[in-house]
Design an enzyme around this catalytic site. Structure first.
Site, PDB file in Angstrom:
ATOM      1  N   LYS A   1       0.844  -1.199   0.000  1.00 31.61           N
ATOM      2  CA  LYS A   1       0.000   0.000   0.000  1.00 31.61           C
ATOM      3  C   LYS A   1       0.880   1.250   0.000  1.00 31.61           C
ATOM      4  CE  LYS A   1      -3.991   1.903   2.573  1.00 31.61           C
ATOM      5  NZ  LYS A   1      -4.811   1.739   3.810  1.00 31.61           N
TER       6      LYS A   1
ATOM      7  N   SER B   1      -9.825   2.121   2.940  1.00 28.40           N
ATOM      8  CA  SER B   1      -8.984   2.866   2.026  1.00 28.40           C
ATOM      9  C   SER B   1      -8.055   1.996   1.182  1.00 28.40           C
ATOM     10  CB  SER B   1      -8.142   3.863   2.822  1.00 28.40           C
ATOM     11  OG  SER B   1      -7.230   3.170   3.664  1.00 28.40           O
TER      12      SER B   1
ATOM     13  N   SER C   1      -9.675  -0.447   7.030  1.00 28.40           N
ATOM     14  CA  SER C   1      -9.173  -0.343   5.657  1.00 28.40           C
ATOM     15  C   SER C   1      -8.478  -1.577   5.096  1.00 28.40           C
ATOM     16  CB  SER C   1      -8.224   0.845   5.541  1.00 28.40           C
ATOM     17  OG  SER C   1      -8.968   2.027   5.560  1.00 28.40           O
TER      18      SER C   1
HETATM   19  N1  GLN Z   1     -12.914   4.076   6.382  1.00 25.04           N
HETATM   20  C1  GLN Z   1     -12.300   4.475   7.604  1.00 25.04           C
HETATM   21  C2  GLN Z   1     -11.948   5.937   7.550  1.00 25.04           C
HETATM   22  O1  GLN Z   1     -12.240   6.539   6.575  1.00 25.04           O
HETATM   23  C3  GLN Z   1     -11.098   3.622   7.868  1.00 25.04           C
HETATM   24  C4  GLN Z   1      -9.855   4.131   7.301  1.00 25.04           C
HETATM   25  C5  GLN Z   1      -8.676   3.257   7.560  1.00 25.04           C
HETATM   26  O2  GLN Z   1      -8.788   2.185   8.166  1.00 25.04           O
HETATM   27  N2  GLN Z   1      -7.529   3.738   7.134  1.00 25.04           N
HETATM   28  O3  GLN Z   1     -11.394   6.471   8.448  1.00 25.04           O
END
Ligand code: GLN
Length: 502
Positions: free
Chosen positions: A80, A155, A179
């Protein structure tokens, strides 16, 4: 013999060791696959063909010389783009870091390299890991290999889509609120958020430091365990890194025995708001586990109903502080304000942050700055931290009577592009079931539980006490085996074939 790009990492490890295939052949096959499908999927922001092949050649030479290698040596991996890679561009999905080439490796990267895994490239993500759809990437969204009109989750949509589209056998993601697990659920892949502190955060561009954790994204539970073991372990470069042995995750994944295991179904993480097909696949999976000897009980974690609200105060607070480092002075984008001859440093900062950050990032900086401001700190940030403690206490109480907890990973299957983009709250609600684990620092695993009536994958989440990551792998591998027996193959065998570019 299955096509090498469709084989699991465990199988590839066996073939490499038996010298049925070389790492160079394997790496090239994945690079070719990326070339054939990634224009459509857009899982990668950067493909490092030369770097990956150089590692592959080195591993092949060392194997030929009879050197004892790590079991995953020669098996390629995607990373990532929020994790630094020396000499290879790292943007965290943000235009503010466009063209930045880190001078150092994250500990995760260093461990992958030390074990001999060729790094194929950097995967797409919501900007600074804020989002549940990858639509907030500064470089355009990733498409879901199951249906390219739909989001792959976020994400870490790039890592999940890369693995689901057979562009990489393994990937590393990061999970601050879901994410890794939610994109896993959206794409029919396995994703694990290890215990907080289990994997070093050194070199991971921070979103919310008290929540962030890197972990594996794979096509099988055993593969996730193999990768977990590579990236985990104590690191003096991260003050929150846990100085204790890595839980026996590989052994647990191979054991895959739920006889006598007590599984608690969290009442607050299901029911209303969850798509009926998601709930149905979840219940069927529970029945399989019960048939294999697990004991299923319902547990209640009453504070979880406040988890989302607490998370969306704590996360923006930490993020607003972490993102202050993007000041246009030290690295990253620097632009001057329009029509100003000799701008002040402050004007350059404001113009650069305005140009470099996307809407979601700005929204969270504003939220976080507000929640931390004097006069509001106790009411917002302080209360959220108290809720966080209550959530951790709910977990402690639940784990007194059960070994693991279970819930659907995400309330829905993959949604259409644009569906939630103008409605941040409905985007945030995607993580209602994953966030409690981050707030409490405990580990969580998502694996595919089947398909909804629309033909899209659904996810099953397991949670365990801190440092008991191995329990997730044991129960997850057991469920995976039961489901695959029923399906007569893996979930990805049921995915539509992607059109391959000539
Ligand atoms: N969707 C969650 C957020 O927007 C989780 C993000 C993540 O785990 N990086 O914060």
């Amino acid at each position: 013999m299955t096509d090498p790009i469709r084989a699991t990492a465990d199988e590839l490890s066996r073939r490499l060791t038996a010298r049925e295939v070389s790492s160079v052949e394997l790496t090239q096959a994945y690079v070719d696959r990326i070339g054939a499908v990634d224009e459509e999927i857009h899982a990668f922001l950067h493909v490092d063909t030369e770097g990956a092949l150089a590692t592959a050649r080195d591993v092949d030479a060392r194997r030929a010389a009879g050197e004892e290698l790590h079991p995953l040596a020669g098996v390629p991996v995607a990373v990532k783009d929020v994790i630094t890679t020396k000499g290879v561009p790292t943007t965290a999905g943000s235009r503010i870091l466009e063209g930045w080439v880190p001078p150092y490796d994250a500990t995760v990267t260093r461990r992958l390299k030390a074990a001999g895994l060729p790094i194929l490239g950097k995967t797409n993500m919501d900007e600074f890991a804020m989002g549940s759809s990858t639509e907030h990437s500064g470089y355009g969204p990733t498409r879901n290999p199951w249906d390219t009109g739909r989001i792959p989750g976020g994400s870490g949509g790039g890592s999940a889509a890369a693995v689901a589209a057979f562009e990489a056998p393994l990937a590393v993601g990061t999970d601050t609120g879901g994410s890794i697990r939610q994109p896993g659920a959206m794409t029919g892949t396995v994703g694990v958020k290890p215990t907080y502190g289990g994997v070093s955060r050194y070199g991971l561009i921070a979103l919310a430091s008290s929540l962030d954790q890197a972990g594996p994204v794979t096509r099988s539970v055993l593969d996730a365990a193999l990768l977990h073991e590579v990236i985990a372990g104590h690191d003096h470069c991260d003050s929150t890194s846990i100085d204790s042995p890595v839980p026996p995750v590989v052994e647990a994944a191979r054991r895959a025995d739920v006889g006598g295991l007590r599984i608690g179904v969290v009442r607050e993480l299901g029911g209303e708001g969850f798509h009926p097909d998601v709930s149905a696949r979840f219940d069927e999976s529970l029945a399989l586990l019960e048939g294999a000897g697990a004991e299923i009980v319902e547990v209640s974690c009453p504070s979880f109903v406040h988890a989302l609200a607490a998370y969306y105060l704590i996360l923006p607070s930490e993020a607003s502080s972490n993102l202050a480092r993007f000041d246009a002075m030290r690295y990253g984008l620097r632009v001057g304000p329009d029509g100003v001859d000799a701008p002040s440093a402050e004007q350059v900062m404001a113009a650069s942050r305005d140009a470099g950050f996307g809407d979601e990032v700005k929204r969270r900086i504003i939220l976080g700055t507000y929640a931390l401001s004097s006069g509001y700190y106790d009411a917002y940030y302080g209360s959220a931290q108290k809720v966080r403690t209550l959530i951790a206490q709910d977990f402690v109480a639940a784990f007194e009577s059960v070994d693991v907890l279970a819930s659907p990973t995400s309330p829905t299957t993959a949604f259409l592009f644009g569906d939630k983009l103008d409605d941040p709250l409905s985007m945030y609600a995607q993580d209602v079931a994953t966030i409690p684990a981050n707030l409490a620092g405990i580990p969580g695993l998502s694996l595919p539980s089947g398909l909804a009536a629309d033909g899209l994958p659904t996810g099953f989440q397991l949670l365990a006490p801190a440092l008991a990551d191995d329990r997730l792998y044991n129960a997850g591998a057991a469920l995976e085996r039961l489901l695959e027996e029923q399906w007569g193959g893996t979930i990805l065998d049921r995915a539509p074939e992607l059109e391959v570019a000539p």
